[in-house]
Design a protein around this motif. Structure first.
Motif, PDB file in Angstrom:
ATOM      1  N   GLN A  30       8.707   4.534   2.253  1.00 45.19           N
ATOM      2  CA  GLN A  30       7.685   4.038   1.343  1.00 45.19           C
ATOM      3  C   GLN A  30       8.183   2.764   0.661  1.00 45.19           C
ATOM      4  O   GLN A  30       9.303   2.728   0.132  1.00 45.19           O
ATOM      5  CB  GLN A  30       7.393   5.114   0.277  1.00 45.19           C
ATOM      6  N   PHE A  31       7.336   1.735   0.667  1.00 41.01           N
ATOM      7  CA  PHE A  31       7.648   0.516  -0.080  1.00 41.01           C
ATOM      8  C   PHE A  31       6.585   0.309  -1.150  1.00 41.01           C
ATOM      9  O   PHE A  31       5.448  -0.048  -0.854  1.00 41.01           O
ATOM     10  CB  PHE A  31       7.743  -0.692   0.874  1.00 41.01           C
ATOM     11  N   ASP A  32       6.953   0.593  -2.376  1.00 39.36           N
ATOM     12  CA  ASP A  32       6.047   0.443  -3.517  1.00 39.36           C
ATOM     13  C   ASP A  32       6.853  -0.146  -4.675  1.00 39.36           C
ATOM     14  O   ASP A  32       7.630   0.568  -5.300  1.00 39.36           O
ATOM     15  CB  ASP A  32       5.448   1.807  -3.900  1.00 39.36           C
ATOM     16  N   MET A  33       6.661  -1.440  -4.901  1.00 40.46           N
ATOM     17  CA  MET A  33       7.348  -2.228  -5.930  1.00 40.46           C
ATOM     18  C   MET A  33       8.736  -2.640  -5.440  1.00 40.46           C
ATOM     19  O   MET A  33       9.694  -1.867  -5.502  1.00 40.46           O
ATOM     20  CB  MET A  33       7.416  -1.489  -7.273  1.00 40.46           C
ATOM     21  N   THR A  34       8.795  -3.865  -4.943  1.00 43.16           N
ATOM     22  CA  THR A  34      10.042  -4.426  -4.394  1.00 43.16           C
ATOM     23  C   THR A  34      10.387  -5.760  -5.049  1.00 43.16           C
ATOM     24  O   THR A  34      11.426  -6.336  -4.733  1.00 43.16           O
ATOM     25  CB  THR A  34       9.911  -4.676  -2.873  1.00 43.16           C
ATOM     26  N   GLY A  35       9.522  -6.257  -5.935  1.00 41.56           N
ATOM     27  CA  GLY A  35       9.626  -7.656  -6.353  1.00 41.56           C
ATOM     28  C   GLY A  35      10.063  -7.902  -7.775  1.00 41.56           C
ATOM     29  O   GLY A  35       9.761  -8.970  -8.342  1.00 41.56           O
ATOM     30  N   TYR A  36      10.785  -6.947  -8.368  1.00 42.34           N
ATOM     31  CA  TYR A  36      11.262  -7.132  -9.745  1.00 42.34           C
ATOM     32  C   TYR A  36      12.654  -6.527  -9.862  1.00 42.34           C
ATOM     33  O   TYR A  36      12.853  -5.333  -9.593  1.00 42.34           O
ATOM     34  CB  TYR A  36      10.297  -6.463 -10.733  1.00 42.34           C
ATOM     35  N   PHE A  67      20.883   5.890  -6.735  1.00 43.09           N
ATOM     36  CA  PHE A  67      19.920   6.990  -6.599  1.00 43.09           C
ATOM     37  C   PHE A  67      19.439   7.396  -7.988  1.00 43.09           C
ATOM     38  O   PHE A  67      20.220   7.393  -8.942  1.00 43.09           O
ATOM     39  CB  PHE A  67      20.576   8.202  -5.908  1.00 43.09           C
ATOM     40  N   ASP A  68      18.161   7.740  -8.087  1.00 40.48           N
ATOM     41  CA  ASP A  68      17.606   8.111  -9.384  1.00 40.48           C
ATOM     42  C   ASP A  68      16.324   8.904  -9.145  1.00 40.48           C
ATOM     43  O   ASP A  68      15.571   8.562  -8.236  1.00 40.48           O
ATOM     44  CB  ASP A  68      17.282   6.825 -10.178  1.00 40.48           C
ATOM     45  N   PRO A  69      16.045   9.925  -9.935  1.00 42.08           N
ATOM     46  CA  PRO A  69      14.744  10.592  -9.786  1.00 42.08           C
ATOM     47  C   PRO A  69      13.623   9.782 -10.430  1.00 42.08           C
ATOM     48  O   PRO A  69      13.832   9.143 -11.453  1.00 42.08           O
ATOM     49  CB  PRO A  69      14.933  11.923 -10.512  1.00 42.08           C
ATOM     50  N   CYS A  70      12.439   9.824  -9.803  1.00 45.17           N
ATOM     51  CA  CYS A  70      11.268   9.189 -10.423  1.00 45.17           C
ATOM     52  C   CYS A  70      10.725  10.086 -11.535  1.00 45.17           C
ATOM     53  O   CYS A  70      10.216   9.609 -12.529  1.00 45.17           O
ATOM     54  CB  CYS A  70      10.196   8.907  -9.381  1.00 45.17           C
ATOM     55  N   GLY A  71      10.821  11.397 -11.326  1.00 44.74           N
ATOM     56  CA  GLY A  71      10.394  12.330 -12.359  1.00 44.74           C
ATOM     57  C   GLY A  71       9.059  12.998 -12.089  1.00 44.74           C
ATOM     58  O   GLY A  71       8.722  13.994 -12.741  1.00 44.74           O
ATOM     59  N   TYR A  72       8.306  12.454 -11.148  1.00 43.69           N
ATOM     60  CA  TYR A  72       7.015  13.053 -10.788  1.00 43.69           C
ATOM     61  C   TYR A  72       6.647  12.509  -9.404  1.00 43.69           C
ATOM     62  O   TYR A  72       7.400  11.702  -8.837  1.00 43.69           O
ATOM     63  CB  TYR A  72       5.941  12.722 -11.824  1.00 43.69           C
ATOM     64  N   ALA A  73       5.520  12.915  -8.880  1.00 38.99           N
ATOM     65  CA  ALA A  73       5.072  12.443  -7.563  1.00 38.99           C
ATOM     66  C   ALA A  73       4.552  11.016  -7.716  1.00 38.99           C
ATOM     67  O   ALA A  73       3.359  10.762  -7.733  1.00 38.99           O
ATOM     68  CB  ALA A  73       3.988  13.365  -7.007  1.00 38.99           C
ATOM     69  N   CYS A  74       5.492  10.062  -7.827  1.00 38.23           N
ATOM     70  CA  CYS A  74       5.130   8.742  -8.354  1.00 38.23           C
ATOM     71  C   CYS A  74       4.601   7.772  -7.314  1.00 38.23           C
ATOM     72  O   CYS A  74       4.150   6.683  -7.691  1.00 38.23           O
ATOM     73  CB  CYS A  74       6.306   8.139  -9.116  1.00 38.23           C
ATOM     74  N   SER A  75       4.627   8.122  -6.029  1.00 41.16           N
ATOM     75  CA  SER A  75       4.031   7.230  -5.035  1.00 41.16           C
ATOM     76  C   SER A  75       3.752   8.013  -3.748  1.00 41.16           C
ATOM     77  O   SER A  75       3.943   9.230  -3.689  1.00 41.16           O
ATOM     78  CB  SER A  75       4.944   6.030  -4.776  1.00 41.16           C
ATOM     79  N   ASP A  76       3.323   7.293  -2.718  1.00 42.60           N
ATOM     80  CA  ASP A  76       2.810   7.928  -1.505  1.00 42.60           C
ATOM     81  C   ASP A  76       3.848   8.727  -0.722  1.00 42.60           C
ATOM     82  O   ASP A  76       3.470   9.571   0.098  1.00 42.60           O
ATOM     83  CB  ASP A  76       2.216   6.856  -0.586  1.00 42.60           C
ATOM     84  N   HIS A  77       5.121   8.476  -0.934  1.00 43.06           N
ATOM     85  CA  HIS A  77       6.150   9.291  -0.273  1.00 43.06           C
ATOM     86  C   HIS A  77       5.927  10.775  -0.573  1.00 43.06           C
ATOM     87  O   HIS A  77       6.196  11.635   0.255  1.00 43.06           O
ATOM     88  CB  HIS A  77       7.545   8.874  -0.743  1.00 43.06           C
ATOM     89  N   ALA A  78       5.420  11.053  -1.789  1.00 47.39           N
ATOM     90  CA  ALA A  78       5.212  12.446  -2.200  1.00 47.39           C
ATOM     91  C   ALA A  78       4.122  13.117  -1.357  1.00 47.39           C
ATOM     92  O   ALA A  78       4.192  14.329  -1.103  1.00 47.39           O
ATOM     93  CB  ALA A  78       4.872  12.515  -3.682  1.00 47.39           C
ATOM     94  N   SER A  79       3.144  12.333  -0.905  1.00 54.60           N
ATOM     95  CA  SER A  79       2.116  12.905  -0.027  1.00 54.60           C
ATOM     96  C   SER A  79       2.738  13.399   1.276  1.00 54.60           C
ATOM     97  O   SER A  79       2.403  14.481   1.773  1.00 54.60           O
ATOM     98  CB  SER A  79       1.046  11.858   0.292  1.00 54.60           C
ATOM     99  N   TRP A  80       3.632  12.597   1.824  1.00 53.34           N
ATOM    100  CA  TRP A  80       4.303  12.975   3.079  1.00 53.34           C
ATOM    101  C   TRP A  80       5.272  14.121   2.843  1.00 53.34           C
ATOM    102  O   TRP A  80       5.352  15.061   3.641  1.00 53.34           O
ATOM    103  CB  TRP A  80       5.032  11.759   3.657  1.00 53.34           C
TER     104      TRP A  80
END
Ligand code: LEU
Length: 286
Positions: free
Chosen positions: A175-181, A219-232
């Protein structure tokens, strides 16, 4: 099962990157008022991505680009690059194509440069690199722009559940979600450790160790189903989510009219990881 032994192919891919194209993609997507899932502009942005990906794929008869229709206005967009040998085994790289302004709502200005034109740019440039090098994967490679992530991972959830229902053999998802900061000073890439597959996360870290020794990661937890990787992940597939920063350090302008900056150098780390992942998980050659 996670071997790293396709060095010539990966190095050829790494040698043909054109990072400046990512800035152009982000700018084009940001020019839509927003890419909200229920808006005409959200439909038009998805249509632009389909056309752009078709133009990049050019004459390759083993590549097709399709809209994936949902029950709302905005479609997802899927590129299929047919595998040459193990075509029933599927590798997915994806990111969401929609954007949102959480303050002003469905018609509000949402350029979504970082969230997530930056991920679509990585995927687009991965495709461009594949075509530029005439790379052909052994496994079938799917590139996905998901609709309606910002309203509850809806597009990716429909797709992942359909693949699960149909028994499709998805061997890995990135999953690539937010790469530019660049939000965490001492890290270029942070692998989200929850709702992901630990073995595949380690594989991606090893890809950095081997091919990208100057790229720092953690490595770090996001803490919730924060992007589409969680769907998979929730559909039973191995997913990973290399993210722009620690989860406490990400771009604070997202979901506002001010998400209008893009650090192409930061995103280039993700583009490099993307082509290494493709070359080693989908194998095949240039
Ligand atoms: N880009 C994600 C979203 O808008 C949030 C991020 C923290 C992973 O849903």
């Amino acid at each position: 099962n996670y071997t790293i032994d396709n060095e010539d192919t990966v190095n050829t891919l790494l040698g043909q990157l054109t990072p400046s194209n990512m800035t152009a993609t982000v700018t084009s997507l940001g020019n839509y008022n927003n890419r909200y899932f229920s808006q005409a502009s959200g439909f038009e942005a998805a249509s632009w991505i389909k056309s752009h990906w078709e133009s990049i794929a050019g004459g390759r008869s083993d590549i097709k680009v399709e809209l994936y229709q949902h029950t709302w206005v905005q479609p997802s967009v899927i590129v299929t690059i047919q595998g040459t040998e193990n075509s029933d085994e599927i590798v997915v790289i994806g990111g969401h194509l929609d954007s949102i302004n959480n303050i002003t709502g469905p018609t509000g200005r949402a350029p979504g440069f970082d969230d997530n034109a930056s991920g679509i740019a990585v995927i687009t440039e991965t495709l461009n690199t594949i075509v530029a090098t005439d790379y052909k994967p052994s496994r079938t490679l799917l590139l996905m722009g998901y609709a309606a992530e910002e309203v509850g991972l809806r597009g990716s959830k429909e797709i992942a559940q359909e693949y699960q229902t149909n028994g499709k053999n998805v061997v890995g998802v990135a999953q690539f979600d937010m790469t530019g900061y660049h939000g965490t000073a001492d890290k270029n890439i942070v692998f989200m450790s929850d709702f992901t597959n630990n073995a595949q996360n380690q594989f991606m870290a090893q890809l950095i160790d081997k091919y990208l020794p100057n790229v720092t990661y953690g490595f770090d937890p996001c803490g919730y189903a924060c992007s589409d990787h969680a769907s998979w992940h929730n559909a039973g597939f191995a997913a990973s989510f290399p993210f722009e920063s620690n989860s406490s350090d990400y771009n604070s302008t997202i979901h506002t009219s001010n998400d209008s900056s893009f650090d192409v150098d930061h995103a280039t780390n993700f583009l490099k990881l993307s082509v290494a992942y493709v070359g080693e998980l989908a194998k095949g050659s240039t």
